[in-house]
Motif scaffolding. Structure first.
Motif, PDB file in Angstrom:
ATOM      1  N   TYR A 130       5.880  71.471 -96.078  1.00 58.77           N
ATOM      2  CA  TYR A 130       5.932  71.126 -94.657  1.00 58.77           C
ATOM      3  C   TYR A 130       6.684  72.233 -93.923  1.00 58.77           C
ATOM      4  N   GLY A 131       6.568  72.259 -92.619  1.00 66.93           N
ATOM      5  CA  GLY A 131       7.341  73.222 -91.846  1.00 66.93           C
ATOM      6  C   GLY A 131       6.648  74.547 -91.630  1.00 66.93           C
ATOM      7  N   ALA A 132       7.435  75.523 -91.228  1.00 70.10           N
ATOM      8  CA  ALA A 132       6.910  76.797 -90.741  1.00 70.10           C
ATOM      9  C   ALA A 132       6.166  77.593 -91.808  1.00 70.10           C
ATOM     10  N   ASN A 133       6.551  77.453 -93.063  1.00 65.45           N
ATOM     11  CA  ASN A 133       5.935  78.261 -94.119  1.00 65.45           C
ATOM     12  C   ASN A 133       4.878  77.502 -94.925  1.00 65.45           C
ATOM     13  N   SER A 134       4.433  76.359 -94.426  1.00 66.04           N
ATOM     14  CA  SER A 134       3.481  75.552 -95.187  1.00 66.04           C
ATOM     15  C   SER A 134       2.162  76.289 -95.427  1.00 66.04           C
ATOM     16  N   THR A 164       8.512  85.296-119.630  1.00 60.71           N
ATOM     17  CA  THR A 164       7.336  85.471-118.766  1.00 60.71           C
ATOM     18  C   THR A 164       7.384  84.498-117.596  1.00 60.71           C
ATOM     19  N   CYS A 165       8.439  84.566-116.831  1.00 57.13           N
ATOM     20  CA  CYS A 165       8.579  83.732-115.628  1.00 57.13           C
ATOM     21  C   CYS A 165       8.631  84.634-114.406  1.00 57.13           C
ATOM     22  N   ARG A 166       7.902  84.226-113.364  1.00 61.46           N
ATOM     23  CA  ARG A 166       7.952  84.969-112.108  1.00 61.46           C
ATOM     24  C   ARG A 166       8.379  84.002-111.006  1.00 61.46           C
ATOM     25  N   LEU A 167       9.345  84.414-110.193  1.00 60.17           N
ATOM     26  CA  LEU A 167       9.862  83.593-109.098  1.00 60.17           C
ATOM     27  C   LEU A 167       9.429  84.181-107.766  1.00 60.17           C
ATOM     28  N   TYR A 168       8.776  83.355-106.954  1.00 67.60           N
ATOM     29  CA  TYR A 168       8.332  83.745-105.610  1.00 67.60           C
ATOM     30  C   TYR A 168       9.233  83.029-104.605  1.00 67.60           C
ATOM     31  N   ALA A 169       9.927  83.790-103.776  1.00 67.69           N
ATOM     32  CA  ALA A 169      10.955  83.217-102.912  1.00 67.69           C
ATOM     33  C   ALA A 169      10.583  83.308-101.435  1.00 67.69           C
ATOM     34  N   PHE A 170      10.764  82.188-100.737  1.00 74.18           N
ATOM     35  CA  PHE A 170      10.695  82.154 -99.279  1.00 74.18           C
ATOM     36  C   PHE A 170      12.133  82.135 -98.751  1.00 74.18           C
ATOM     37  N   GLU A 171      12.367  82.792 -97.657  1.00 67.11           N
ATOM     38  CA  GLU A 171      13.717  82.815 -97.100  1.00 67.11           C
ATOM     39  C   GLU A 171      14.123  81.441 -96.579  1.00 67.11           C
ATOM     40  N   THR A 172      13.186  80.745 -95.958  1.00 67.33           N
ATOM     41  CA  THR A 172      13.479  79.429 -95.395  1.00 67.33           C
ATOM     42  C   THR A 172      12.377  78.438 -95.764  1.00 67.33           C
ATOM     43  N   GLY A 173      12.673  77.162 -95.537  1.00 66.62           N
ATOM     44  CA  GLY A 173      11.685  76.132 -95.818  1.00 66.62           C
ATOM     45  C   GLY A 173      12.285  74.898 -96.456  1.00 66.62           C
ATOM     46  N   GLY A 174      13.528  75.028 -96.952  1.00 69.76           N
ATOM     47  CA  GLY A 174      14.183  73.882 -97.544  1.00 69.76           C
ATOM     48  C   GLY A 174      13.517  73.428 -98.836  1.00 69.76           C
ATOM     49  N   HIS A 175      13.758  72.185 -99.183  1.00 66.11           N
ATOM     50  CA  HIS A 175      13.264  71.664-100.448  1.00 66.11           C
ATOM     51  C   HIS A 175      11.786  71.262-100.383  1.00 66.11           C
ATOM     52  N   ALA A 234       1.637  79.532 -95.493  1.00 65.38           N
ATOM     53  CA  ALA A 234       1.868  80.623 -96.439  1.00 65.38           C
ATOM     54  C   ALA A 234       2.003  80.080 -97.864  1.00 65.38           C
ATOM     55  N   LEU A 235       2.659  78.941 -98.006  1.00 64.27           N
ATOM     56  CA  LEU A 235       2.804  78.336 -99.328  1.00 64.27           C
ATOM     57  C   LEU A 235       1.438  77.974 -99.901  1.00 64.27           C
ATOM     58  N   ASN A 236       0.590  77.373 -99.086  1.00 59.50           N
ATOM     59  CA  ASN A 236      -0.744  77.010 -99.549  1.00 59.50           C
ATOM     60  C   ASN A 236      -1.520  78.231-100.017  1.00 59.50           C
ATOM     61  N   THR A 237      -1.454  79.297 -99.233  1.00 57.68           N
ATOM     62  CA  THR A 237      -2.148  80.529 -99.605  1.00 57.68           C
ATOM     63  C   THR A 237      -1.594  81.088-100.910  1.00 57.68           C
ATOM     64  N   LEU A 238      -0.274  81.050-101.061  1.00 56.72           N
ATOM     65  CA  LEU A 238       0.347  81.538-102.294  1.00 56.72           C
ATOM     66  C   LEU A 238      -0.143  80.743-103.503  1.00 56.72           C
ATOM     67  N   GLY A 298       1.362  90.085 -97.524  1.00 54.70           N
ATOM     68  CA  GLY A 298       0.979  89.551 -96.222  1.00 54.70           C
ATOM     69  C   GLY A 298       1.560  88.181 -95.921  1.00 54.70           C
ATOM     70  N   LEU A 299       2.372  87.635 -96.823  1.00 56.09           N
ATOM     71  CA  LEU A 299       2.969  86.316 -96.634  1.00 56.09           C
ATOM     72  C   LEU A 299       4.485  86.439 -96.468  1.00 56.09           C
ATOM     73  N   ALA A 300       5.107  85.364 -96.002  1.00 57.30           N
ATOM     74  CA  ALA A 300       6.558  85.367 -95.766  1.00 57.30           C
ATOM     75  C   ALA A 300       7.327  85.050 -97.033  1.00 57.30           C
ATOM     76  N   CYS A 301       6.932  85.659 -98.144  1.00 59.37           N
ATOM     77  CA  CYS A 301       7.629  85.447 -99.407  1.00 59.37           C
ATOM     78  C   CYS A 301       7.730  86.774-100.133  1.00 59.37           C
ATOM     79  N   ALA A 302       8.508  86.764-101.199  1.00 65.55           N
ATOM     80  CA  ALA A 302       8.703  87.977-101.986  1.00 65.55           C
ATOM     81  C   ALA A 302       8.860  87.608-103.435  1.00 65.55           C
ATOM     82  N   VAL A 303       8.522  88.552-104.317  1.00 68.07           N
ATOM     83  CA  VAL A 303       8.722  88.333-105.741  1.00 68.07           C
ATOM     84  C   VAL A 303      10.188  88.603-106.042  1.00 68.07           C
ATOM     85  N   ALA A 304      10.936  87.535-106.338  1.00 64.22           N
ATOM     86  CA  ALA A 304      12.369  87.664-106.580  1.00 64.22           C
ATOM     87  C   ALA A 304      12.671  87.998-108.033  1.00 64.22           C
TER      88      ALA A 304
END
Length: 351
Positions: A290-294, A275-286, A296-300, A316-322
């Motif tokens: 911080y950065g461009a997807n901050s 029962t693990c779900r992974l939500y992936a952003f294309e960019t953002g580093g470690h 979207a991360l907060n909203t997620l 509606g966010l820059a992420c996807a269920v991987a």
């Protein structure tokens, strides 16, 4: 002739002793200078904690608490973007603890003990969440690895929502080559900020370009501390088998271009859990906070706190269920082990 040979041998011995003295002496001077710089650039409080590394607490009488656990060598300041988002958009109580051995002197961090840090966090967490009806724990990097370890050990309540941000289980730098380099360098000095040797803190590859100024501002240690890094590697190796057996819901959030933790290894780990779900952003580093997807991360995280494991959390966010939780497959795979050392080998205690 015997006298000449003895004189030559004595000269060589003296030269060797001089070289050893220079080696150790320059290393000692380098260490003391590193400690002086660290103390000089930081506002150290009477309790030994750096002012900017202090824990963050917001209590509003809520029945819900959100706990934010920072990563290796960091402080609660690292988690402030997420802290502020929950403070502004929810009525939850918030707690961002300072991990033991962190946010203090370089000497204290060099004595890094991952298991002691984990146990201290577990004790404080248990005490802090008493009386709350709802508990959400968001943990980054080493903090995420510790939280996964505590989940695997049954030390986190089943009712708590567990959200891991790039958990440091499969660490990219955890290789035999890097280990040998760290062990060799520590013979000379306990700290390293020599760029030519790759000692760049913060790591410019660890975040996207937009985040570099922010990540620099919240950095606590501008030196790599080999003893602490080696302990981190050993801890990641040791917990990997148990983490791969987690049988309760967890959500993992990560950037595919993470330069510190292996995305592929984390994806494999999540796919092997029931029962693990992974939500992936294309960019953002470690440091996705911080950065461009901050934003979207907060909203997620706000969405996942309300609805863990949601298949629509990335809408509606820059992420996807991987890795969808309902399609995770067994048997549980082996988490990539980058070290040849045994998982149950006793962790060495460096001086």
């Amino acid at each position: 002739m015997p006298h000449r040979r003895w004189r030559r041998a004595r000269r060589l011995l003296i030269l060797l002793l001089v070289l050893v003295a220079v080696f150790w002496g320059t290393g000692w001077i380098y260490e003391r200078n590193a400690e002086r710089i660290h103390a000089h650039i930081n506002d150290v409080q009477p309790d030994g904690v750096l002012y900017k590394a202090r824990e963050r607490v917001l209590e509003r009488g809520s029945k819900r608490i959100v706990v934010l656990v920072h990563g290796f060598g960091a402080s609660p300041m690292t988690m402030l973007p997420i802290f502020d988002a929950f403070a502004e958009r929810t009525d939850a109580d918030l707690w961002a603890p300072l991990l033991d051995y962190h946010g203090r002197s370089l000497q204290r961090f060099a004595a890094f003990d991952a298991e002691a840090i984990r146990d201290d966090l577990a004790a404080r967490l248990t005490q802090r969440i008493q009386g709350y009806d709802e508990v959400v724990v968001i943990a980054h990097s080493f903090g995420g690895a510790m939280l996964a370890d505590l989940v695997a050990d049954g030390a986190i309540p089943d009712t708590a929502t567990v959200l891991l941000l790039a958990p440091a289980v499969d660490i990219r730098a955890n290789t035999e080559t890097t280990t040998l380099q760290l062990q060799a360098f520590r013979l000379w000095s306990a700290y390293c900020d020599i760029v030519a040797f790759g000692c760049t803190v913060p790591n410019p590859k660890g975040v996207d370009a937009q985040a570099r100024a922010d990540i620099y501002a919240q950095t606590i240690f501008f030196f790599i501390v080999p003893d602490a890094v080696l302990q981190l590697f050993d801890y990641a190796d040791a917990i990997a088998p148990a983490v791969a057996g987690i049988d309760r819901p967890i959500d993992i959030v990560m950037a595919r271009d993470d330069a510190e933790v292996s995305y592929a290894g984390t994806e494999t780990l999540c796919a092997g859990l029931s029962t693990c779900r992974l939500y992936a952003f294309e960019t953002g580093g470690h440091a996705l906070m911080y950065g461009a997807n901050s934003a979207a991360l907060n909203t997620l995280f706000l969405r996942l706190a309300d609805d863990p494991g949601s298949p629509t959390a990335c809408d509606g966010l820059a992420c996807a269920v991987a890795v969808p939780a309902d399609t995770a497959a067994g048997p549980i795979p082996s988490v990539p082990r980058r070290h040849a050392r045994a998982a149950h080998q006793e962790t060495p205690r460096w001086p």
